[in-house]
Enzyme design. Sequence first.
Site, PDB file in Angstrom:
ATOM      1  NE  ARG A 147      -3.164   8.127  -3.291  1.00  0.00           N
ATOM      2  CZ  ARG A 147      -1.886   8.501  -3.273  1.00  0.00           C
ATOM      3  NH1 ARG A 147      -1.493   9.585  -3.901  1.00  0.00           N
ATOM      4  NH2 ARG A 147      -0.992   7.766  -2.650  1.00  0.00           N
ATOM      5  CD  GLU A 205     -14.817  -3.904  -0.857  1.00  0.00           C
ATOM      6  OE1 GLU A 205     -13.936  -3.178  -1.322  1.00  0.00           O
ATOM      7  OE2 GLU A 205     -15.174  -3.855   0.331  1.00  0.00           O
ATOM      8  CG  HIS A 235      -8.342   7.902   3.864  1.00  0.00           C
ATOM      9  ND1 HIS A 235      -9.566   7.458   4.285  1.00  0.00           N
ATOM     10  CD2 HIS A 235      -7.970   7.077   2.855  1.00  0.00           C
ATOM     11  CE1 HIS A 235      -9.909   6.397   3.572  1.00  0.00           C
ATOM     12  NE2 HIS A 235      -8.960   6.151   2.688  1.00  0.00           N
ATOM     13  CG  HIS A 278      -4.887   7.787   6.542  1.00  0.00           C
ATOM     14  ND1 HIS A 278      -3.678   7.743   5.907  1.00  0.00           N
ATOM     15  CD2 HIS A 278      -5.541   6.654   6.202  1.00  0.00           C
ATOM     16  CE1 HIS A 278      -3.605   6.628   5.192  1.00  0.00           C
ATOM     17  NE2 HIS A 278      -4.726   5.941   5.359  1.00  0.00           N
ATOM     18  CD  GLU A 333      -8.720   4.763  -3.983  1.00  0.00           C
ATOM     19  OE1 GLU A 333      -9.204   5.730  -4.624  1.00  0.00           O
ATOM     20  OE2 GLU A 333      -7.840   4.922  -3.122  1.00  0.00           O
ATOM     21  CG  ASP A 360     -10.814   0.150  -4.014  1.00  0.00           C
ATOM     22  OD1 ASP A 360     -10.005   0.197  -3.069  1.00  0.00           O
ATOM     23  OD2 ASP A 360     -11.985   0.562  -3.938  1.00  0.00           O
TER      24      ASP A 360
HETATM   25  C1  UD1 Z   1      -4.485   3.869   0.310  1.00  0.00           C
HETATM   26  C2  UD1 Z   1      -5.379   3.298  -0.787  1.00  0.00           C
HETATM   27  C3  UD1 Z   1      -6.841   3.685  -0.516  1.00  0.00           C
HETATM   28  C4  UD1 Z   1      -7.276   3.256   0.870  1.00  0.00           C
HETATM   29  C5  UD1 Z   1      -6.308   3.793   1.895  1.00  0.00           C
HETATM   30  C6  UD1 Z   1      -6.687   3.161   3.209  1.00  0.00           C
HETATM   31  C7  UD1 Z   1      -4.299   3.161  -2.973  1.00  0.00           C
HETATM   32  C8  UD1 Z   1      -4.120   3.790  -4.307  1.00  0.00           C
HETATM   33  N1  UD1 Z   1      -5.015   3.853  -2.083  1.00  0.00           N
HETATM   34  O1  UD1 Z   1      -4.548   5.278   0.307  1.00  0.00           O
HETATM   35  O2  UD1 Z   1      -7.669   3.025  -1.457  1.00  0.00           O
HETATM   36  O3  UD1 Z   1      -8.551   3.791   1.124  1.00  0.00           O
HETATM   37  O4  UD1 Z   1      -4.960   3.406   1.574  1.00  0.00           O
HETATM   38  O5  UD1 Z   1      -6.159   3.801   4.308  1.00  0.00           O
HETATM   39  O6  UD1 Z   1      -3.813   2.080  -2.763  1.00  0.00           O
HETATM   40  N2  UD1 Z   1       1.583   5.792   6.018  1.00  0.00           N
HETATM   41  C9  UD1 Z   1       2.387   5.461   7.087  1.00  0.00           C
HETATM   42  N3  UD1 Z   1       2.166   4.282   7.751  1.00  0.00           N
HETATM   43  C10 UD1 Z   1       1.178   3.419   7.402  1.00  0.00           C
HETATM   44  C11 UD1 Z   1       0.356   3.772   6.334  1.00  0.00           C
HETATM   45  C12 UD1 Z   1       0.571   4.946   5.646  1.00  0.00           C
HETATM   46  O7  UD1 Z   1       3.277   6.220   7.441  1.00  0.00           O
HETATM   47  O8  UD1 Z   1       1.031   2.365   8.029  1.00  0.00           O
HETATM   48  C13 UD1 Z   1       1.814   7.064   5.294  1.00  0.00           C
HETATM   49  C14 UD1 Z   1       3.062   7.026   4.397  1.00  0.00           C
HETATM   50  O9  UD1 Z   1       3.667   8.281   4.398  1.00  0.00           O
HETATM   51  C15 UD1 Z   1       2.465   6.722   3.024  1.00  0.00           C
HETATM   52  C16 UD1 Z   1       1.170   7.534   3.111  1.00  0.00           C
HETATM   53  O10 UD1 Z   1       0.705   7.338   4.435  1.00  0.00           O
HETATM   54  O11 UD1 Z   1       3.313   7.163   1.984  1.00  0.00           O
HETATM   55  C17 UD1 Z   1       0.108   7.170   2.128  1.00  0.00           C
HETATM   56  O12 UD1 Z   1      -0.110   5.771   2.015  1.00  0.00           O
HETATM   57  P1  UD1 Z   1      -0.829   5.242   0.673  1.00  0.00           P
HETATM   58  O13 UD1 Z   1      -0.993   3.784   0.746  1.00  0.00           O
HETATM   59  O14 UD1 Z   1      -0.089   5.773  -0.511  1.00  0.00           O
HETATM   60  O15 UD1 Z   1      -2.243   5.940   0.849  1.00  0.00           O
HETATM   61  P2  UD1 Z   1      -3.382   6.230  -0.184  1.00  0.00           P
HETATM   62  O16 UD1 Z   1      -2.972   5.848  -1.566  1.00  0.00           O
HETATM   63  O17 UD1 Z   1      -3.857   7.617  -0.003  1.00  0.00           O
HETATM   64  N1  UDP Z   2     -10.216   1.950  10.995  1.00  0.00           N
HETATM   65  C1  UDP Z   2      -9.413   1.580  12.073  1.00  0.00           C
HETATM   66  N2  UDP Z   2      -8.804   2.570  12.804  1.00  0.00           N
HETATM   67  C2  UDP Z   2      -8.949   3.899  12.495  1.00  0.00           C
HETATM   68  C3  UDP Z   2      -9.752   4.256  11.389  1.00  0.00           C
HETATM   69  C4  UDP Z   2     -10.365   3.258  10.650  1.00  0.00           C
HETATM   70  O1  UDP Z   2      -9.262   0.404  12.383  1.00  0.00           O
HETATM   71  O2  UDP Z   2      -8.369   4.729  13.202  1.00  0.00           O
HETATM   72  C5  UDP Z   2     -10.832   0.881  10.196  1.00  0.00           C
HETATM   73  C6  UDP Z   2     -12.317   0.987   9.956  1.00  0.00           C
HETATM   74  O3  UDP Z   2     -13.032   0.308  10.960  1.00  0.00           O
HETATM   75  C7  UDP Z   2     -12.497   0.352   8.595  1.00  0.00           C
HETATM   76  C8  UDP Z   2     -11.166   0.550   7.903  1.00  0.00           C
HETATM   77  O4  UDP Z   2     -10.255   0.948   8.909  1.00  0.00           O
HETATM   78  O5  UDP Z   2     -12.712  -1.051   8.683  1.00  0.00           O
HETATM   79  C9  UDP Z   2     -11.273   1.579   6.838  1.00  0.00           C
HETATM   80  O6  UDP Z   2     -10.016   1.893   6.360  1.00  0.00           O
HETATM   81  P1  UDP Z   2      -9.720   3.222   5.566  1.00  0.00           P
HETATM   82  O7  UDP Z   2     -10.735   4.244   5.917  1.00  0.00           O
HETATM   83  O8  UDP Z   2      -8.281   3.521   5.809  1.00  0.00           O
HETATM   84  O9  UDP Z   2      -9.843   2.760   4.052  1.00  0.00           O
HETATM   85  P2  UDP Z   2     -11.100   2.593   3.050  1.00  0.00           P
HETATM   86  O10 UDP Z   2     -12.079   1.690   3.675  1.00  0.00           O
HETATM   87  O11 UDP Z   2     -11.620   3.958   2.783  1.00  0.00           O
HETATM   88  O12 UDP Z   2     -10.466   2.023   1.828  1.00  0.00           O
END
Ligand code: UD1
Ligand code: UDP
Length: 379
Positions: free
Chosen positions: A213, A120, A211, A244, A134, A98
């Site tokens: 939003r 999923e 983490h 995160h 999501e 999602d």
């Molecule tokens: C996104 C997903 C959410 C999922 C989460 C998993 C959407 C709308 N949301 O969250 O469903 O649960 O990811 O973790 O798609 N960043 C880094 N390096 C990385 C990853 C992230 O620096 O490898 C930082 C960046 O500043 C980025 C911010 O994290 O802008 C947020 O990333 P984003 O994908 O926008 O996160 P969410 O939307 O909150």
């Molecule tokens: N996870 C990981 N390292 C971490 C935290 C989480 O590998 O430090 C894994 C966890 O085992 C799970 C997945 O990340 O499989 C969950 O991702 P996240 O919580 O970012 O997203 P969500 O599942 O809420 O969309």
Amino acid sequence: MKRKQVAVIVGTRPEAIKMAPVIRQLSASRALAPLVVSTSQHRQLVGQVFRQFGVRIDHDLRTMRAGQTLWDLSGRLVTRLGRFLARERAAAVLVQGDTSSALFGALAGFYHRIPVGHVEAGLRTGDRYAPFPEEMNRTLIGSLAVWHFAPTATAVKSLLREGVRRGAIHLTGNTVVDALRWMAPRCDDREVTALMGAEWKDRRLVLVTCHRRESFGEPMKRVARALVKLAREEADIRVLFPIHPNPEVRKAMVPLLGRSPNIVLCDPLDYGRFLACLRASYLVLSDSGGVQEEATALGKPVLVLRDRTERPEGVTAGALKLVGTETDRIVREGRRLLGSRAAYERMSRASSVFGKGAAAKRIVRILERDLTGKRAGGR
Ligand code: UD1
Ligand code: UDP
């Protein structure tokens, strides 16, 4: 016979973990081959996961920006995914879950009239703003997809209720269990010792992730205050919180938690190390979707830091309890599980409600059948 390409679109950490088993299965297929596209919505985290699973990224669309907004990210995603699919020959597009990458991957597939499979499918809370965005993303993907790979019977029912044709829905289990089964024998307790020091074995490990939003700002601060309180009161616990990389999460959590001696903050752990910590943990506090599923499979109690879950199976199985983000409630529920053996044991039975580890195989068999024989069906 030339193998048909299935474009597997992955943007974030959970998608990488849950798609890795599908990609590995497609690689082993004689009829199909994976075309792995990372949008790099999560630049570092996706690479981290795929390295561990031995998955190679074929195309990297490099969409991530620090502190990205939903609308800017969405624009980049649909443009780059649309152009990518115009260039490459894909017989099908697969998306997972999602996220923004999943929604715009499905939409780009639709624009090119390529059939879309949703891994999923059918998770719902019934509240369009929780989780945000999501719940809306997965509902929209449900309108775009022609294969709906539902992890549980509850998800199947939700899709039927929304008018999806029964023949387009496939009950497969969740691929997270496949990933967990693959990784579990490859990780061990020494990872936890390296992080926490040898004395962690004399304490009870409380693992935390947060983490979402909808919890940015005050709700996250309330969670942080609860952690500080529990860590101060319960001398025999040790809290581990991989933070995160989202800057909003750091802003809310680090100033409140950074000085607590009983709380270890660290960068995101690679999947193997995270699973080692999950296995070693006594209790989990999390708002993550994937963690709710993994902890249920392993029989680790989770206090879910949300008001609603799209994973009610875990609540029924006994492993999950919704506690929201109010400080006092979290502390009360934490104390109860740390203090009462009976309450703890009721929540610590491993369950296979999310699958038994054969989901990826089922998904690929269905794709092989539909892409090499009969045509892919419509909604
Ligand atoms: C996104 C997903 C959410 C999922 C989460 C998993 C959407 C709308 N949301 O969250 O469903 O649960 O990811 O973790 O798609 N960043 C880094 N390096 C990385 C990853 C992230 O620096 O490898 C930082 C960046 O500043 C980025 C911010 O994290 O802008 C947020 O990333 P984003 O994908 O926008 O996160 P969410 O939307 O909150
Ligand atoms: N996870 C990981 N390292 C971490 C935290 C989480 O590998 O430090 C894994 C966890 O085992 C799970 C997945 O990340 O499989 C969950 O991702 P996240 O919580 O970012 O997203 P969500 O599942 O809420 O969309």
